[in-house]
Design a protein around this motif. Sequence first.
Motif, mmCIF file in Angstrom:
data_model
loop_
_atom_site.group_PDB
_atom_site.id
_atom_site.type_symbol
_atom_site.label_atom_id
_atom_site.label_comp_id
_atom_site.label_asym_id
_atom_site.label_seq_id
_atom_site.Cartn_x
_atom_site.Cartn_y
_atom_site.Cartn_z
ATOM 1 N N UNK A 1 1.857 -3.007 -6.483
ATOM 2 C CA UNK A 1 1.055 -1.921 -6.124
ATOM 3 C C UNK A 1 1.252 -1.407 -4.811
ATOM 4 N N UNK A 2 1.043 -0.067 -4.713
ATOM 5 C CA UNK A 2 1.431 0.388 -3.120
ATOM 6 C C UNK A 2 0.175 1.071 -2.719
ATOM 7 N N UNK A 3 -0.991 0.745 -3.191
ATOM 8 C CA UNK A 3 -2.085 1.783 -2.629
ATOM 9 C C UNK A 3 -2.955 0.878 -1.890
ATOM 10 N N UNK A 4 -2.599 -0.381 -1.371
ATOM 11 C CA UNK A 4 -3.182 -1.461 -0.876
ATOM 12 C C UNK A 4 -3.517 -1.115 0.772
ATOM 13 N N UNK A 5 -2.893 0.091 1.237
ATOM 14 C CA UNK A 5 -2.804 0.213 2.572
ATOM 15 C C UNK A 5 -3.660 1.462 3.111
ATOM 16 N N UNK A 6 -3.444 2.361 4.306
ATOM 17 C CA UNK A 6 -4.364 3.249 4.681
ATOM 18 C C UNK A 6 -4.497 4.434 3.411
ATOM 19 N N UNK A 7 -3.511 4.692 2.779
ATOM 20 C CA UNK A 7 -3.712 5.671 1.894
ATOM 21 C C UNK A 7 -4.707 5.171 0.893
ATOM 22 N N UNK A 8 -4.473 4.099 0.316
ATOM 23 C CA UNK A 8 -5.699 3.772 -0.578
ATOM 24 C C UNK A 8 -7.017 3.789 0.106
ATOM 25 N N UNK A 9 -7.316 3.099 1.244
ATOM 26 C CA UNK A 9 -8.415 3.023 1.707
ATOM 27 C C UNK A 9 -9.013 4.483 2.170
ATOM 28 N N UNK A 10 -8.271 5.244 2.491
ATOM 29 C CA UNK A 10 -8.707 6.602 2.791
ATOM 30 C C UNK A 10 -9.078 7.378 1.642
#
Length: 434
Positions: free
Chosen positions: A223-232
């Motif tokens: 999964x790649x959405x665990x960074x700032x993009x997912x948090x935003x």
Amino acid sequence: MSITRRSLIHASTAAVLLATAKSRVAFAQAHKSVSMVHGLPAVMYQAVAARFNSDNTGVHANLETPLPTYEDVTQRLLRGKLSGDTPDIVFQGLNRTKTIVDHGLGQPMKLFVGTDDEWTDMGYTPAMLGLGKVGSNSYGLPFAISTPVVFYNADLVKRAGGDPDNFPDNWDAIISLAKSIKDLGSDTLGIHFEYYDVSGNWTFMALVQSFGGAMATPGDEDAAFGGSEGLNSLDVLYRIGEVMVDMPYSQAVQAFSAGTLGVFISSSAATVGLEKTAAGNFDVRAAPFPRPSANGTIPAGGSVGMILATEPDQQAAAWEFVKFATGPVGQTIMVKEAGYAPGNSLAVNDPKLLGSFYAEHPLHMVAIRQLPFATAWYSFPGDNSIKITTIIRDHLQVVVTRQQKPDAVLATMVKDVRDLLPRSTSMNLYSKTR
């Protein structure tokens, strides 16, 4: 023997019934019947099939009962494979095409058309053909393409102090405007972001991609959405949740159509319906889905026509319908009945088909202008693909209803997705962390 009026009526009725029965038999013998599974909105599939059948092509399309989501379509196909009840044709969501092919269903389009030049002459561009690709082969032709858009009630926007001619292009300003609309009165709703009754977490993916992110790493390893993009993305939903009443999609449509909902973020497929209900009541308009990142994209939604038939004669009959539905005439009917963008360039460029239609219906152009930023609609791999969708949706509801903060939900959501990825992927992740 006396002939009464009643006996004449009975004889005439019998003759009509006999003629009708004979005509039905003749029709069945003269036409090849193909079965078709599809989703919503049903009216566009019904209209295309009705025109195709009325043209008397020698093939008759039989539509099954429409299914609510592409996940339901997928489950229908997988059950059908086990029971030997596979339809000849399916109009499948772009994000579920790979799932169907991976389960041994679907015929590559190269069986029906050989060269790239032939595809071009038929109105299919490489970009549109790419939406139905699995690996190096195309398994579906583009039928209905959608992008997420921001519909708004221009009358409510103006009453709330906004400028309908210059609608905000960022989430901060949109949410602020929605709060002002909500404050207009107790019967007025500020905003609805459709995240729940939507296939494949499509609008959440749009948020992640618009911030420059992706749902998974290359090769589907993690999964790649665990960074700032997912948090935003979750932060946007959390702030929207402060203004939004969490309701089913059908109720949100009713509220917007009644003129009591100010901002409605949903699929461009809703364009025709919203345009019709608003006519004469209020001024409905649409704005692009915000893209905070310069390299932000959005996933293209919608469906492709896939041929599942395995017998040559059924394949040939199925091809006739898929070719019509995704061709210029079928695409023109589809656009006018729904609000999707067409996948066939011939329909758009012909003034007798859609060329003049878009000039008269500018609301549709918002989705068209977003196509250059559109990408394939991602779907997680493996047998748990649909379950992952459900898990993500449930986590999103926790955020929208403000039960937990975005950072806490994101960590749990990523873990839950990883736990459901195929075992080979999970093993790869395990070995990398040692």
